[in-house]
Design an enzyme around this catalytic site. Sequence first.
Site, PDB file in Angstrom:
ATOM      1  N   CYS A 144      35.815  42.679  38.234  1.00 47.04           N
ATOM      2  CA  CYS A 144      35.316  41.586  37.568  1.00 47.04           C
ATOM      3  C   CYS A 144      34.596  42.301  36.063  1.00 47.04           C
ATOM      4  CB  CYS A 144      34.329  40.662  38.183  1.00 47.04           C
ATOM      5  SG  CYS A 144      34.753  40.118  39.755  1.00 47.04           S
ATOM      6  N   CYS A 192      43.892  32.088  37.135  1.00 46.65           N
ATOM      7  CA  CYS A 192      42.902  32.871  38.176  1.00 46.65           C
ATOM      8  C   CYS A 192      41.607  32.341  38.101  1.00 46.65           C
ATOM      9  CB  CYS A 192      43.036  34.260  37.745  1.00 46.65           C
ATOM     10  SG  CYS A 192      44.707  34.899  37.881  1.00 46.65           S
TER      11      CYS A 192
END
Length: 208
Positions: A114, A45
């Site tokens: 994030c 990812c």
Amino acid sequence: MSDSFMNDWVYTDIVKDHFMNPRNIWKREEHFEPDGVGEVGSLACGDQMRIGIQVKDDKIVKLRWLTYGCASAIASTSMMSEMATGMSLGEAYRITPDMVTKALGGLPEHKFHCSVLGDKALRAAIDDYLAKQGRENTLKTSVARVMCECKNVTDQAIETLVASGKVRTLKELQDLTGYGTGCGKCKQKIADYFYEMMHVHGKEVAEE
Ligand code: FES
């Protein structure tokens, strides 16, 4: 870079500063020797995170980190590295993405995700340190949050099951924990958390 480009950027000045000049980066030439290391995320990812800590008298005296994450992940971890240095292990364990995001003056909504990698990797590094010392880890349970009240299922329990690979679908999670089989009001919240943890730990969701 043109002024208009910088003005159009949605990040705060603090985020920009930490992204452009990240603090406490783990550099090979420093030969940093960590007492504990935590790693989360997946290279697939593109957002893997590794954090190393040196500990003295149960305080974090030095923290170094490496990530292949985006600007938000870099700025968040840089800020978190400054916050955690000097903290006791217990204080550092309780750092949340919210605290880091606030210190950064905010992050765009879709970028909040994030910022969770850094504090997860930090907790993993503290877990690793305590395990290497052969000490009981009471921090783990002390920060657990109950997500399903009917079946007393905590976020820690869900994360541990995901990280260990014991559950790869929501169905498996429900079979093991019984979440959502009482009043059912926790179902959506737990589903969201499950998918977030699968991503954070770099796991693939299996076919049901
Ligand atoms: S809170 Fe989870 S089933 Fe009621």
